[in-house]
Write a protein that holds these residues in place. Structure first.
Motif, PDB file in Angstrom:
ATOM      1  N   ASN A 183      81.195  67.243  25.692  1.00 30.51           N
ATOM      2  CA  ASN A 183      81.442  66.547  26.956  1.00 30.51           C
ATOM      3  C   ASN A 183      80.750  65.197  27.004  1.00 30.51           C
ATOM      4  N   ALA A 223      81.425  65.184  35.371  1.00 27.15           N
ATOM      5  CA  ALA A 223      81.216  66.449  36.086  1.00 27.15           C
ATOM      6  C   ALA A 223      81.174  67.626  35.115  1.00 27.15           C
ATOM      7  N   SER A 224      82.065  67.621  34.130  1.00 29.07           N
ATOM      8  CA  SER A 224      82.067  68.692  33.127  1.00 29.07           C
ATOM      9  C   SER A 224      80.775  68.691  32.321  1.00 29.07           C
ATOM     10  N   ASP A 227      78.026  70.180  34.446  1.00 32.67           N
ATOM     11  CA  ASP A 227      78.161  71.632  34.515  1.00 32.67           C
ATOM     12  C   ASP A 227      77.690  72.278  33.220  1.00 32.67           C
ATOM     13  N   ALA A 228      78.064  71.698  32.082  1.00 33.98           N
ATOM     14  CA  ALA A 228      77.634  72.250  30.804  1.00 33.98           C
ATOM     15  C   ALA A 228      76.125  72.169  30.651  1.00 33.98           C
ATOM     16  N   GLY A 230      73.938  72.307  33.071  1.00 34.17           N
ATOM     17  CA  GLY A 230      73.372  73.378  33.894  1.00 34.17           C
ATOM     18  C   GLY A 230      73.487  74.734  33.215  1.00 34.17           C
ATOM     19  N   GLN A 231      74.637  74.998  32.598  1.00 32.71           N
ATOM     20  CA  GLN A 231      74.807  76.253  31.871  1.00 32.71           C
ATOM     21  C   GLN A 231      73.833  76.340  30.699  1.00 32.71           C
TER      22      GLN A 231
END
Length: 488
Positions: A183, A223-224, A227-228, A230-231
């Motif tokens: 990403n 945004a992706s 999110d990645a 955070g994961q």
């Protein structure tokens, strides 16, 4: 129930790194990730992570302590064969007033009162030896041993689950690291494309719509990436909790060689070797022993008691009684209110329930193994399909970019082709992670995801060490546990 040996986790044909390189994710200007997977001297391998977990995981340590707790049921049951010895003593002071009539020489009778003060005491030593308890000691010992074997199987189940959690945590860190990199690189590519789109807009080659589409796609990429990231942080926290150390440089693991030849073989092996099934079998055996324990209350009881005693001044001052006695006692129960009959019936129903638990655990283990087999096959097929998808998407992207240069394709067409390629590459990372975790899940289902089967470089915990230390021990308050004993 010793599981057969499995090859080391390096025996698989396809590693995450190799597949990423094949798919083109480790080459090219946009996806330069090869340096990340170079294994330095301080790299953490999956084997090392599993060994660290096996040696230090608190959940596994708790299960081992619980086994030692259950081991103590056996010496407690064997105590029914042994004598009990006790010494009883008492001491006190007594004052008595005695009155009696006496006849005088003249024929008169008078009352004579006397006070008596004396110290009293007694001591007795008693030895009681059970001779027959209706079979209770034998049945209790059998049940205790079956409980120990069931708890050993539960320890193996806990060990497998903890190791599976370790594999999942390890693979997830690598997976989300790759997703973050993909990403991030995608956002960089889209940023450069937005810059180029703005330049073309300034010279009038494209419209404002093309710029807005590029801006929208860049915002989505950011945004992706967030999110990645955070994961990835979540997976790092799970890694630390499960393994006990923070992840540093992880090397991509390889899947295990399948622990069965086919779906049916996996289901059959799981029905016999899964620790949950083994534990249920020993629980059912312990349930049958519980029936004999309750039946013992309806049978005669025999015991032998020997006693030596000494009593001082019990009735009159200046007296002492010394003696020994041996007494044999036989008790034949006739009727005790009926509760004992209810207890027998209850034990029989519980044994029937435990038989059903065995069948349920066998079905569950077979279903788990079948699911794991199909999941592994599906993940492998997905890897091959996504690889083909990536190759086609790369060709398509190159063509769309060339056509956009001559004006036969729009900016949106290029953005869509890039997004499709990114999605395929992310799908490959996830599919490869699924192959690794699914191969370990299959080993877990058939009862072969243990430290011994995986040949972990760690001292194996000896399940029998504490049992041997306490089984025939008549006395002692020490801690006889051996936290990390090597099993020979």
């Amino acid at each position: 129930m010793t599981p057969s040996h499995l090859p080391r986790p390096g025996a698989g044909k396809t590693s995450l790194r190799a597949a990423l390189r094949t798919a083109g994710l480790l080459s090219g200007t946009a996806f330069c990730l090869a340096a990340t997977f170079v294994a330095p001297a301080t790299a953490q391998t999956l084997q090392e992570a599993l060994a660290q977990t096996y040696a230090n995981n608190p959940t596994l340590a708790t299960a081992r302590a619980q086994l030692r707790v259950v081991d103590e049921n056996v010496p407690q049951a064997l105590a029914g064969w042994r004598p009990s010895v006790s010494i009883t003593g008492s001491a006190g002071y007594a004052v008595a007033n005695a009155r009696q009539r006496a006849n005088l020489a003249n024929g008169q009778r008078i009352g004579v009162t006397s006070d008596q003060e004396r110290g009293i005491g007694s001591v007795a030593a008693t030895v009681s030896q059970p001779l027959y308890r209706g079979g209770r000691t034998v049945a209790t010992t059998r049940r205790a041993e079956n409980q120990v074997l069931a708890q050993r199987a539960r320890l193996l189940a806990t060990e497998q689950q903890v190791l599976q959690d370790t594999v999942t945590a390890y693979v997830n860190v690598i997976r989300f690291q790759e997703e973050v990199r993909l990403n991030l690189n995608n956002a960089q590519v889209l940023q450069r494309q937005l810059d180029a789109t703005n330049e073309r807009f300034r010279v009038g080659e494209i419209t404002r719509t093309d710029v807005a589409q590029a801006e929208s796609r860049l915002a989505g990429a950011r945004a992706s990436r967030a999110d990645a990231e955070g994961q990835l942080q979540n997976s790092r926290a799970t890694f630390l909790r499960t393994i006990g150390v923070a992840p540093t440089r992880l090397t991509a693991p390889q899947p295990l060689t399948p622990a069965a030849r086919n779906n049916q073989d996996a289901a059959q092996v799981a029905a016999l070797n899964n620790p949950a099934v083994v534990a249920a079998l020993f629980d059912e055996a312990a349930g049958r022993d519980a029936i004999d324990i309750q039946l013992s209350t309806l049978l005669p009881q025999a015991s032998l008691q020997a006693q030596a005693f000494r009593n001082d001044n019990q009735t009159v001052a200046g007296t002492r009684g010394i003696g020994e006695s041996v007494t044999a006692t036989l008790t034949v129960p006739i009727y005790q209110g009926g509760a004992e009959y209810s207890a027998v019936r209850q034990a029989r129903q519980d044994a029937s329930r435990l038989r059903q638990v065995v069948d349920d655990q066998r079905r569950a283990a077979s279903a788990q193994a079948s699911t794991a087999w199909e999941t592994l096959g599906s993940a492998r097929a997905t890897v091959e399909s996504v690889r083909a998808q990536i190759r086609a998407a790369e060709i398509a992207l190159d063509g769309v970019q060339r056509e956009a240069v001559v004006g036969s394709r729009t900016t949106l067409d290029v953005l869509n082709a890039e997004q499709e390629l990114l999605n395929a590459r992310v799908s490959l990372v996830r599919a490869l992670a699924n192959v690794v975790t699914a191969s370990h899940s299959l080993a877990q289902a058939v009862g072969r995801l243990t430290a011994r089967d995986l040949a972990l470089p760690v001292a194996l915990y000896d399940q029998e060490a504490y049992y041997r230390a306490v089984r025939d021990r008549w006395a002692g308050l020490g801690d006889y546990s051996v936290p990390q004993a090597v099993r020979q």
